[in-house]
Design an enzyme around this catalytic site. Structure first.
Site, PDB file in Angstrom:
ATOM      1  N   GLY A 174      78.592 -42.568  61.372  1.00  0.00           N
ATOM      2  CA  GLY A 174      79.192 -41.468  62.103  1.00  0.00           C
ATOM      3  C   GLY A 174      79.094 -41.666  63.598  1.00  0.00           C
ATOM      4  N   SER A 175      78.864 -40.579  64.316  1.00  0.00           N
ATOM      5  CA  SER A 175      78.999 -40.604  65.773  1.00  0.00           C
ATOM      6  C   SER A 175      77.944 -41.438  66.496  1.00  0.00           C
ATOM      7  CB  SER A 175      78.969 -39.172  66.321  1.00  0.00           C
ATOM      8  OG  SER A 175      80.113 -38.456  65.874  1.00  0.00           O
TER       9      SER A 175
END
Length: 550
Positions: free
Chosen positions: A283-284
């Protein structure tokens, strides 16, 4: 007279036949089968048993024991010498804390030797000896103990009944820790009574393995991770603490914990060291690598502006941010601080698929980090020829590839230390020989590393995704991640991995921490689940390590 003579002749003939039969039998036994029978007699009168060498210790960075072997005894039986098996079994079971039925079974085996109990502590073995039970004896043995309990259990690992390493470093360093076994021969007399114990081969002890783990930081990290487990009841969690200057691991923690002395009560999930064995989509937290690559390639600067629409179409994918918004203008620094998916994809598009694929490889994804731990996973990374039209809409924001926590902290260490990627170091010394520090390679320039560190400070400032986390006296930097779990060819709407990777002090990092929480319940975001855990670990470790306040 003739009758008497005939009877004497028949009697003599009978004696002669008996004598000849006995002589033939003696010749057969002594001449033909003598060697075989002598061998069988020797076999029945002797038993050869293994005597394991004392296993080497596992030590923390200060030389304190984490796993040690101590002298113990093996209690054995010569079943046919046991006078009263039921009563003997009852007495042994009471002293050894075993089931009476299991002990009785060993006493009734049809052999000249059977194990009653192995790795018995010396006080218990002494109580058995005082019982003076016929047919019961003891042999030297050793047992593995863990002075710090279950601390770092998945990292240290566990050993089997034969003293062999089964998991963790106990398995990975088994050839070093495990000494060479010796042999002892038990010699019995013709009645089966033991008359002497002979050493056939001396056992030799294994070497100690000294780790880089700091016991105080390890304990605190496990405490914090335990609080995360109690609060969010995740499927599992891991936290890694590293000194980014030399990549030495100060703590490798897992939740839930397990008891290394009770392997039967632990399942595969309990035994797994998630730091090296957990594959997940980052993810981020992966956006820091997207930005690093773009800066190094010269396609952006920290102040480069991007127009961020409410959504972005990339092939068959529609990219949206976590929070709805209208069209807005953000710099690269703001994209990272606010964790804009659309902004990260637009940066990735400027890089292009070919260069982006090169940078994924350059940061070490898709292959083991080289940390000294067995069975390290490598993650899953698409090769460039496997890219589809929507791939560049996934990868820049940390979707479409899987990584391990150890790969992520190794990559962040390169950003923290000025651009050098090196294998994390867990083993510091074997025996008396220090392990050479791993050689690194430069992946980004010191200038780019400093720019990314400065931008990652914004994540913990007002408007950032972890703005609630702070440690008085220290500037923090890091990145949150909230990734959907991929399953059955799509992304779950209810299962997430919450993560945070950060370091301090931001300008000259001395501490790097990664916290990854698999499928927390209730709260799901990296900024609210994982980032506070980072803050608690950093608040303890920074002053403990003597890092001066800014």
């Amino acid at each position: 007279m003739r009758t008497i003579e005939r009877r004497i002749g028949l009697l003599f003939a009978g004696f002669l036949l008996c004598f000849l039969a006995i002589g033939a039998r003696a010749f057969w036994l002594q001449g033909v089968q003598g060697a075989k029978l002598a061998s069988e007699a020797a076999y029945q009168q002797t038993e050869v048993v293994d005597v394991p060498g004392l296993r080497g210790s596992v030590l923390d960075r200060f030389g304190n024991p984490l796993a040690v072997s101590e002298d113990a005894k093996t209690i054995y039986a010569t079943p046919y010498q046991v006078k009263d098996p039921p009563q003997t079994a009852a007495k042994l079971a009471a002293v050894l804390g075993l089931e009476r039925g299991a002990v009785l079974k060993s006493l009734n085996e049809e052999s000249g030797f059977s194990y009653v109990a192995r790795k018995v502590a010396l006080p218990a073995a002494a109580r058995v000896a005082r019982l003076d039970l016929p047919g019961i004896g003891e042999l030297p043995d050793s047992r593995r103990t863990y002075p710090q309990g279950d601390m770092a259990a998945q990292t240290i690992g566990a050993v089997g009944e034969e003293g062999q390493g089964l998991t963790g470093l106990e398995e990975g360093e088994d050839s070093v820790l495990r000494g060479s076994d010796g042999e002892r021969r038990i010699v019995n007399d013709a009645l089966g009574e033991p008359i002497r114990l002979e050493t056939v081969k001396e056992a030799s002890d294994g070497e100690a393995v000294k780790l880089t783990l700091d016991p105080a930081i390890q304990k605190k990290t496990e405490q914090v991770l335990g609080e995360v487990g109690e609060t969010y009841a995740p499927k599992g969690a891991t936290a890694i603490v590293m000194d980014p200057r030399d990549s030495k691991l100060l703590a490798v923690a897992n939740w839930p914990p397990f008891d290394p002395t009770d392997l039967e009560g632990a399942g595969p999930e309990d035994l797994m060291n998630r730091a090296t064995g957990f594959n997940y989509e980052p993810g981020s937290t992966f956006k820091a690598f997207t930005v690093s690559a773009a800066l190094e390639e010269g396609v952006v600067t920290p102040d480069s502006g991007f127009t961020i629409p409410p959504s972005l179409q990339v092939a068959d994918r529609t990219i949206e941010d976590a929070e709805e918004h209208g069209t807005e203008n953000l710099s690269v620094a703001e994209i990272l601080a606010r964790s804009s998916n659309i902004g990260a994809v637009e940066i990735g598009q400027r890089l292009g698929a070919t260069r982006f694929s090169k940078w994924i490889d350059r940061f070490g994804f898709g292959r083991p980090t080289g940390v000294q731990f067995p069975g390290e996973e490598r993650g899953i990374v698409l090769s460039l020829d496997e890219y589809s039209g929507s791939t560049i809409g996934n990868l820049p924001m940390g979707q479409g590839l899987s990584v391990t926590p150890m790969q992520m902290i190794a990559g962040y260490a390169a950003i923290a230390n000025g651009g050098t990627l090196r294998p994390p170091q867990l083993v510091e010394q074997i025996g008396e020989e220090p392990v050479h520090e791993p050689v690194g390679r430069r992946v980004i320039s010191p200038t780019v590393a400093a720019e990314v560190r400065a931008m990652l400070e914004g994540v913990l400032e007002a408007g950032g995704t972890a703005s609630s986390v702070s440690v008085p006296g220290y500037a923090l930097a890091g990145k949150t991640g909230t990734a959907q779990v991929a399953e059955d060819g799509t992304y779950s709407e209810t299962k997430f991995v919450a993560s945070f990777i950060g370091f301090a002090p931001a300008a000259d990092p001395r501490l790097l921490v990664a916290v990854i929480v698999d499928q927390p319940q209730g709260e799901i975001y990296g900024g609210s689940v994982a980032a506070p855990a980072f803050g608690k670990i950093a608040a303890f470790a920074l002053p403990y390590l003597g890092v001066p306040q800014e």
